[in-house]
Design a protein around this motif. Structure first.
Motif, mmCIF file in Angstrom:
data_model
loop_
_atom_site.group_PDB
_atom_site.id
_atom_site.type_symbol
_atom_site.label_atom_id
_atom_site.label_comp_id
_atom_site.label_asym_id
_atom_site.label_seq_id
_atom_site.Cartn_x
_atom_site.Cartn_y
_atom_site.Cartn_z
ATOM 1 N N SER A 39 49.272 56.368 87.403
ATOM 2 C CA SER A 39 48.306 56.022 86.358
ATOM 3 C C SER A 39 46.881 56.005 86.923
ATOM 4 O O SER A 39 45.957 56.558 86.332
ATOM 5 C CB SER A 39 48.641 54.653 85.757
ATOM 6 N N GLY A 40 46.730 55.370 88.082
ATOM 7 C CA GLY A 40 45.401 55.297 88.681
ATOM 8 C C GLY A 40 44.938 56.620 89.248
ATOM 9 O O GLY A 40 43.755 56.977 89.138
ATOM 10 N N ALA A 41 45.853 57.382 89.832
ATOM 11 C CA ALA A 41 45.484 58.657 90.455
ATOM 12 C C ALA A 41 44.955 59.643 89.434
ATOM 13 O O ALA A 41 43.983 60.370 89.691
ATOM 14 C CB ALA A 41 46.690 59.244 91.187
ATOM 15 N N ALA A 42 45.568 59.703 88.258
ATOM 16 C CA ALA A 42 45.124 60.650 87.234
ATOM 17 C C ALA A 42 43.749 60.266 86.693
ATOM 18 O O ALA A 42 42.886 61.125 86.492
ATOM 19 C CB ALA A 42 46.146 60.698 86.105
ATOM 20 N N ALA A 43 43.545 58.964 86.467
ATOM 21 C CA ALA A 43 42.273 58.510 85.900
ATOM 22 C C ALA A 43 41.119 58.691 86.882
ATOM 23 O O ALA A 43 39.963 58.882 86.469
ATOM 24 C CB ALA A 43 42.390 57.045 85.492
ATOM 25 N N PHE A 44 41.404 58.648 88.175
ATOM 26 C CA PHE A 44 40.350 58.747 89.183
ATOM 27 C C PHE A 44 39.531 60.022 89.022
ATOM 28 O O PHE A 44 38.294 59.995 89.068
ATOM 29 C CB PHE A 44 40.968 58.698 90.585
ATOM 30 N N PHE A 45 40.204 61.150 88.830
ATOM 31 C CA PHE A 45 39.490 62.425 88.772
ATOM 32 C C PHE A 45 38.681 62.556 87.487
ATOM 33 O O PHE A 45 37.555 63.069 87.501
ATOM 34 C CB PHE A 45 40.474 63.583 88.909
ATOM 35 N N LEU A 46 39.229 62.101 86.372
ATOM 36 C CA LEU A 46 38.474 62.165 85.114
ATOM 37 C C LEU A 46 37.201 61.342 85.204
ATOM 38 O O LEU A 46 36.107 61.838 84.929
ATOM 39 C CB LEU A 46 39.349 61.655 83.961
ATOM 40 N N ILE A 47 37.350 60.099 85.619
ATOM 41 C CA ILE A 47 36.200 59.194 85.641
ATOM 42 C C ILE A 47 35.178 59.627 86.687
ATOM 43 O O ILE A 47 33.963 59.585 86.441
ATOM 44 C CB ILE A 47 36.684 57.755 85.905
ATOM 45 N N SER A 48 35.641 60.064 87.846
ATOM 46 C CA SER A 48 34.718 60.521 88.898
ATOM 47 C C SER A 48 33.919 61.733 88.429
ATOM 48 O O SER A 48 32.706 61.821 88.669
ATOM 49 C CB SER A 48 35.503 60.878 90.171
ATOM 50 N N THR A 49 34.582 62.661 87.762
ATOM 51 C CA THR A 49 33.903 63.865 87.289
ATOM 52 C C THR A 49 32.876 63.532 86.220
ATOM 53 O O THR A 49 31.747 64.064 86.235
ATOM 54 C CB THR A 49 34.927 64.875 86.736
ATOM 55 N N VAL A 50 33.233 62.656 85.290
ATOM 56 C CA VAL A 50 32.283 62.232 84.255
ATOM 57 C C VAL A 50 31.087 61.533 84.893
ATOM 58 O O VAL A 50 29.937 61.757 84.507
ATOM 59 C CB VAL A 50 32.972 61.306 83.226
ATOM 60 N N PHE A 51 31.354 60.696 85.889
ATOM 61 C CA PHE A 51 30.274 59.988 86.572
ATOM 62 C C PHE A 51 29.325 60.959 87.269
ATOM 63 O O PHE A 51 28.098 60.838 87.159
ATOM 64 C CB PHE A 51 30.873 59.017 87.591
ATOM 65 N N LEU A 52 29.888 61.935 87.975
ATOM 66 C CA LEU A 52 29.058 62.885 88.708
ATOM 67 C C LEU A 52 28.232 63.757 87.767
ATOM 68 O O LEU A 52 27.025 63.968 87.997
ATOM 69 C CB LEU A 52 29.930 63.763 89.611
ATOM 70 N N GLN A 53 28.847 64.268 86.706
ATOM 71 C CA GLN A 53 28.151 65.205 85.826
ATOM 72 C C GLN A 53 27.232 64.504 84.828
ATOM 73 O O GLN A 53 26.067 64.874 84.685
ATOM 74 C CB GLN A 53 29.167 66.071 85.075
ATOM 75 N N ASN A 54 27.752 63.510 84.142
ATOM 76 C CA ASN A 54 26.946 62.849 83.112
ATOM 77 C C ASN A 54 26.055 61.750 83.670
ATOM 78 O O ASN A 54 24.959 61.514 83.165
ATOM 79 C CB ASN A 54 27.859 62.262 82.023
ATOM 80 N N PHE A 180 36.539 52.556 81.029
ATOM 81 C CA PHE A 180 35.280 53.117 81.538
ATOM 82 C C PHE A 180 34.265 53.316 80.413
ATOM 83 O O PHE A 180 33.113 52.864 80.511
ATOM 84 C CB PHE A 180 35.563 54.449 82.240
ATOM 85 N N PHE A 181 34.667 53.988 79.356
ATOM 86 C CA PHE A 181 33.715 54.291 78.288
ATOM 87 C C PHE A 181 33.338 53.059 77.483
ATOM 88 O O PHE A 181 32.226 52.978 76.952
ATOM 89 C CB PHE A 181 34.284 55.383 77.376
ATOM 90 N N ILE A 194 27.134 53.298 86.843
ATOM 91 C CA ILE A 194 27.619 52.634 88.048
ATOM 92 C C ILE A 194 28.419 51.390 87.694
ATOM 93 O O ILE A 194 29.485 51.126 88.262
ATOM 94 C CB ILE A 194 26.444 52.289 88.975
ATOM 95 N N MET A 195 27.928 50.618 86.725
ATOM 96 C CA MET A 195 28.658 49.424 86.301
ATOM 97 C C MET A 195 29.991 49.790 85.649
ATOM 98 O O MET A 195 31.012 49.130 85.866
ATOM 99 C CB MET A 195 27.790 48.614 85.330
ATOM 100 N N ALA A 196 29.980 50.848 84.835
ATOM 101 C CA ALA A 196 31.223 51.296 84.192
ATOM 102 C C ALA A 196 32.219 51.790 85.231
ATOM 103 O O ALA A 196 33.435 51.544 85.123
ATOM 104 C CB ALA A 196 30.916 52.393 83.179
ATOM 105 N N LEU A 197 31.704 52.494 86.249
ATOM 106 C CA LEU A 197 32.567 52.975 87.326
ATOM 107 C C LEU A 197 33.203 51.803 88.065
ATOM 108 O O LEU A 197 34.398 51.829 88.378
ATOM 109 C CB LEU A 197 31.746 53.828 88.298
ATOM 110 N N PHE A 201 37.223 51.378 88.146
ATOM 111 C CA PHE A 201 37.891 51.503 89.438
ATOM 112 C C PHE A 201 38.423 50.167 89.955
ATOM 113 O O PHE A 201 39.253 50.137 90.868
ATOM 114 C CB PHE A 201 36.961 52.157 90.455
ATOM 115 N N SER A 202 37.947 49.072 89.390
ATOM 116 C CA SER A 202 38.567 47.784 89.707
ATOM 117 C C SER A 202 39.996 47.759 89.191
ATOM 118 O O SER A 202 40.887 47.173 89.820
ATOM 119 C CB SER A 202 37.753 46.637 89.077
#
Length: 222
Positions: A39-54, A180-181, A194-197, A201-202
Motif C-alpha cells: 500500500s505504501g510502496a505504490a502511493a510513494f511514486f504517485l505522491i513523489s511525482t506529483v510533488f516534483l512536477q506540480n 495528500f490532496f 511540503i506539508m502535504a508530503l 509520508f507519515s
C-alpha cells in the motif's frame, strides 16, 4: 467454509481459494505485512511525482530521471538479497523496512530544509537509501509468504498473494493519495506541497513500522 470446501471436493471440484492456507501463521502474517508494505510502496511514486512536477515545477523527464538513483539501488539490493537472505533469513525484511523508514524520514527533513531549492542531486542519496531498502523487502517478503506452501496449494496461494498485491496497490494509492490532496487543499505553493508530503509520508512511515513489527513475529529461519 470448511464444510463448503468438503462439499466442493466431494463433487469433484476444486475451491477457488484453499482456506487451509490461512491455518499457516507465516502465510497470514506475511499477507498482513504485504498489505502494509505494498500500500505504501505504490502511493510513494504517485505522491513523489506529483510533488516534483506540480510542487517544484519539474518537467516529466526531470521527474523521471530523479528516480534513477532509486532504480539503481533497488536493482542492486534485489540481487544482493539472494546472498544476504541465507544469513539473515526473514530479518532481511526488517533491515529493508528500517532503510525505507530512514529514507522517508530524511526525505521529509530534506524537503523542509531545502524547500523550493530542492534538486534531483539533493534527493539522490535519500532515494538510494529508500530504493535499497525496498529492494531488500520486496523479493524476500514474497518468498517468505510462500515458504511453507506445498505443491498442491501453490496455485491458490499465488493467486491470493497476487490479489492482495493488486488490491493493496490500488487501496494505497486511493487512501494515501486522498490524505495528500486533502492536506494540500486549494493552495498551490511549495510550502503547502511540503506539508502535504509530510502528512502523506507519515502514513507511509507508519505502515512500514507495522510491517517491521509483523515480520518480527515470523521465525527468522521460516
Amino acid at each position: 467454509f470448511v464444510q463448503y470446501e468438503k462439499r466442493v471436493s466431494a463433487r469433484g471440484g476444486s475451491p477457488l481459494v484453499e482456506l487451509s492456507l490461512f491455518h499457516d501463521r507465516v502465510f497470514v502474517i506475511g499477507l498482513l505485512s504485504g498489505v502494509c508494505f505494498f500500500s505504501g510502496a505504490a502511493a510513494f511514486f504517485l505522491i513523489s511525482t506529483v510533488f516534483l512536477q506540480n510542487g517544484l515545477g519539474y518537467s516529466p523527464k526531470d521527474a523521471g530521471l530523479t528516480f534513477t538513483s532509486f532504480a539503481i539501488a533497488f536493482l542492486g539490493s534485489s540481487l544482493a538479497s539472494v546472498r544476504v537472505q541465507p544469513k539473515l533469513g526473514s530479518r532481511i525484511i526488517n533491515v529493508g523496512a528500517a532503510l525505507m523508514i530512514t529514507g522517508l524520514t530524511l526525505l521529509l527533513w530534506l524537503t523542509a530544509w531545502r524547500g523550493s531549492a530542492l534538486t534531483g542531486l539533493d534527493l539522490a542519496p535519500v532515494l538510494l537509501i529508500y530504493g535499497a531498502g525496498q529492494g531488500f523487502v520486496m523479493p524476500t517478503l514474497i518468498s517468505t509468504i510462500l515458504v511453507n506452501i506445498h505443491g498442491h496449494d501453490a496455485g491458490s496461494a499465488a493467486g491470493v498473494l497476487s490479489t492482495v498485491q493488486q488490491v493493496s496497490f490500488a487501496t494505497g494509492v486511493a487512501v494515501i493519495g486522498t490524505v495528500f490532496f486533502s492536506a494540500l487543499g486549494p493552495s498551490a505553493g511549495v510550502g503547502a506541497f511540503i506539508m502535504a508530503l509530510r502528512t502523506a509520508f507519515s502514513v507511509n512511515i507508519g505502515l512500514l513500522i507495522v510491517t517491521f513489527v509483523l515480520i518480527l513475529r515470523i521465525p527468522r529461519n521460516a
